[in-house]
Design a protein around this motif. Structure first.
Motif, PDB file in Angstrom:
ATOM      1  N   LYS A  76       8.929  -5.089   5.272  1.00  0.00           N
ATOM      2  CA  LYS A  76       8.326  -3.824   5.702  1.00  0.00           C
ATOM      3  C   LYS A  76       9.068  -2.634   5.121  1.00  0.00           C
ATOM      4  CE  LYS A  76       6.676  -5.881  10.033  1.00  0.00           C
ATOM      5  NZ  LYS A  76       6.875  -5.974  11.498  1.00  0.00           N
ATOM      6  N   LEU A  77      10.392  -2.717   5.093  1.00  0.00           N
ATOM      7  CA  LEU A  77      11.185  -1.621   4.522  1.00  0.00           C
ATOM      8  C   LEU A  77      10.913  -1.478   3.024  1.00  0.00           C
ATOM      9  CD1 LEU A  77      14.641  -2.063   6.306  1.00  0.00           C
ATOM     10  CD2 LEU A  77      13.074  -0.117   6.505  1.00  0.00           C
ATOM     11  N   ALA A  78      10.796  -2.609   2.343  1.00  0.00           N
ATOM     12  CA  ALA A  78      10.526  -2.551   0.896  1.00  0.00           C
ATOM     13  C   ALA A  78       9.200  -1.855   0.624  1.00  0.00           C
ATOM     14  CB  ALA A  78      10.526  -3.965   0.315  1.00  0.00           C
ATOM     15  N   ILE A  79       8.183  -2.188   1.396  1.00  0.00           N
ATOM     16  CA  ILE A  79       6.874  -1.568   1.191  1.00  0.00           C
ATOM     17  C   ILE A  79       6.922  -0.076   1.505  1.00  0.00           C
ATOM     18  CG2 ILE A  79       4.510  -1.485   2.104  1.00  0.00           C
ATOM     19  CD1 ILE A  79       4.651  -4.549   2.318  1.00  0.00           C
ATOM     20  N   ALA A  80       7.685   0.285   2.527  1.00  0.00           N
ATOM     21  CA  ALA A  80       7.789   1.698   2.900  1.00  0.00           C
ATOM     22  C   ALA A  80       8.597   2.496   1.893  1.00  0.00           C
ATOM     23  CB  ALA A  80       8.424   1.817   4.286  1.00  0.00           C
ATOM     24  N   ASN A  81       9.614   1.879   1.312  1.00  0.00           N
ATOM     25  CA  ASN A  81      10.554   2.632   0.467  1.00  0.00           C
ATOM     26  C   ASN A  81      10.213   2.607  -1.010  1.00  0.00           C
ATOM     27  OD1 ASN A  81      12.039   3.252   2.754  1.00  0.00           O
ATOM     28  ND2 ASN A  81      13.408   1.493   2.526  1.00  0.00           N
ATOM     29  N   GLU A  82       9.569   1.531  -1.480  1.00  0.00           N
ATOM     30  CA  GLU A  82       9.257   1.426  -2.912  1.00  0.00           C
ATOM     31  C   GLU A  82       7.999   2.237  -3.209  1.00  0.00           C
ATOM     32  OE1 GLU A  82      10.994  -0.017  -5.271  1.00  0.00           O
ATOM     33  OE2 GLU A  82      12.521  -0.852  -3.953  1.00  0.00           O
ATOM     34  N   GLN A  83       8.185   3.391  -3.804  1.00  0.00           N
ATOM     35  CA  GLN A  83       7.051   4.268  -4.067  1.00  0.00           C
ATOM     36  C   GLN A  83       6.897   4.644  -5.527  1.00  0.00           C
ATOM     37  OE1 GLN A  83       4.753   4.904  -1.840  1.00  0.00           O
ATOM     38  NE2 GLN A  83       5.877   3.784  -0.271  1.00  0.00           N
ATOM     39  N   ASN A  84       7.805   4.227  -6.369  1.00  0.00           N
ATOM     40  CA  ASN A  84       7.734   4.657  -7.765  1.00  0.00           C
ATOM     41  C   ASN A  84       8.010   3.473  -8.708  1.00  0.00           C
ATOM     42  OD1 ASN A  84       7.426   6.409  -9.924  1.00  0.00           O
ATOM     43  ND2 ASN A  84       9.590   6.964  -9.956  1.00  0.00           N
ATOM     44  N   PRO A  85       7.051   2.574  -8.902  1.00  0.00           N
ATOM     45  CA  PRO A  85       5.694   2.582  -8.339  1.00  0.00           C
ATOM     46  C   PRO A  85       5.667   1.912  -6.961  1.00  0.00           C
ATOM     47  CG  PRO A  85       5.916   0.761  -9.853  1.00  0.00           C
ATOM     48  CD  PRO A  85       7.233   1.482  -9.891  1.00  0.00           C
TER      49      PRO A  85
END
Length: 381
Positions: free
Chosen positions: A162-171
């Motif tokens: 869940k943290l990875a999905i929330a934090n990985e934004q680029n991309p």
């Protein structure tokens, strides 16, 4: 590196089917090898089905003509089998829900191309798992984000995911890959994992690899009818005994399937492979009748190994088992797992050394008996 080759490819190593042998190939030996390292069926096609294929090759297939590029008949047969295996009405899935690939690897690659290229997305995997998700992503220049699993039962670390999905934004993370049951650890998705997958937004594609469905008899296929961002991958390489023919298929929403059809190479599946898959489905009850024997052999193997204090044996929902050495129960050097693997290999049993353990495919009764004999011999020595 040649100057025109992408510089990042210098860091990659080609996939090796037998990674623990020096050459990456099966060990050459005067000893007959028991190949229990690639999760294939231990049983070949029955002779009568081989004869049917041979007759078709001689009398019905035209080698000078391209294959059916739309896989029309095969897709229809697969859709019927999917409905049957998911206990759905005939109208549940149709050919529009099916895409056929040259093995599941081609389908994985097509999904990556459809979702993440040009910096539009990354993928999320939970290691240990099937390595080709990360390998194929990296060869396409797509970031592969990995989270861990609980070492006791190999459940995905959902907090980390869940943290990875929330934090990985680029991309952003655009695709989540899971295996049901997982390889190399043979555990099925838990209720908590499934609830997490159901909670993911429509912007994230959920790929559920059911390569070992016929052994686990656990599927999420029925959920695909109301989840357009889920797709299931399956294969003919395991229970259907067609590893040599490289036939995989995807089940999903018609729009996603249509996209995969745009991306795949034309004539991607040879005529002979299509014919073999169609015959396998036609005679599926004959081919799948071997599964109870494989599961019975799995139980026997696990029972004996569980009684060995040196091993930690994990539950299995597939046609293989995963074992690790009990560090507090074995007074050997730190490289004892390597030595165990090498001694098994030298005696004629090929297994997969991976994730601090051994993945052992269930073979024929004779192969399994030899494997146990060799394992116990190494331990006693």
């Amino acid at each position: 590196m040649l100057p025109f080759i992408r510089s990042d490819l210098a860091r990659f190593t080609a996939y090796k089917p037998h990674p623990n042998s020096p050459s990456g190939k099966a060990v050459e030996s005067s000893i007959a090898l028991d190949r229990l390292d690639t999760n294939e069926s231990p049983f070949d096609l029955p002779q009568e089905l081989k004869e049917k294929l041979a007759w078709m090759y001689q009398h019905a297939l035209e080698s000078n003509r391209y294959p059916d590029g739309e896989h029309a008949q095969l897709k229809s047969a697969i859709a019927q089998y999917v409905n049957e295996s998911a206990v759905l009405a005939d109208a549940g899935f149709t050919s529009a829900n099916i895409s056929v690939g040259n093995g599941s690897d081609e389908l994985i690659r097509s999904l990556l191309i459809a979702t993440c290229l040009q910096g539009e997305g990354a993928i999320l995997v939970a290691n240990p798992t099937f390595s080709m998700y990360g390998i194929l992503a990296q060869t396409l220049g797509i970031p592969a984000i990995a989270v861990a699993r609980n070492p006791d039962n190999f459940e995905i670390d959902l907090t980390a995911a869940k943290l990875a999905i929330a934090n990985e934004q680029n991309p952003p993370i655009r695709v989540v890959f899971v295996v049901h049951p997982n390889s190399p650890t043979a555990n099925a998705l838990t209720t908590a994992e499934l609830e997490w997958l159901r909670s993911l937004p429509q912007e994230i594609l959920v790929v559920i690899d059911e390569a070992y469905f016929e052994f686990s008899q656990t599927t999420v296929a029925s959920e695909l009818l109301h989840r357009s961002n889920w797709i299931v991958l399956r294969t003919f390489s395991k229970a259907f005994r067609l590893a040599a023919h490289r036939v995989g298929y995807a089940i999903g929403h018609p729009e996603l399937i249509m996209t995969l059809e745009k991306i795949r190479l034309p004539y991607n599946l040879p005529t002979y492979s299509q014919a073999a898959a169609a015959i396998a489905l036609q005679y599926r009850h004959t081919l799948l009748s071997a599964i109870p024997q494989i599961l019975s052999e799995r139980s026997k193997l696990m029972q004996v190994l569980t009684a060995c204090p040196q091993f930690k044996v994990y539950p299995s929902m597939a046609n293989f088992i995963f074992i690790q050495l009990q560090q507090d129960a074995i007074a050997l050097e730190s490289d004892s797992l390597n030595k165990l693997h090498q001694q098994l290999q030298a005696s004629g049993t090929l297994v997969r050394q991976i994730s601090n353990g051994l993945r052992i495919t269930i073979g024929t009764p004779e192969e399994n008996a030899r494997t146990l004999e060799r394992l116990l011999s190494v331990l006693s020595g």
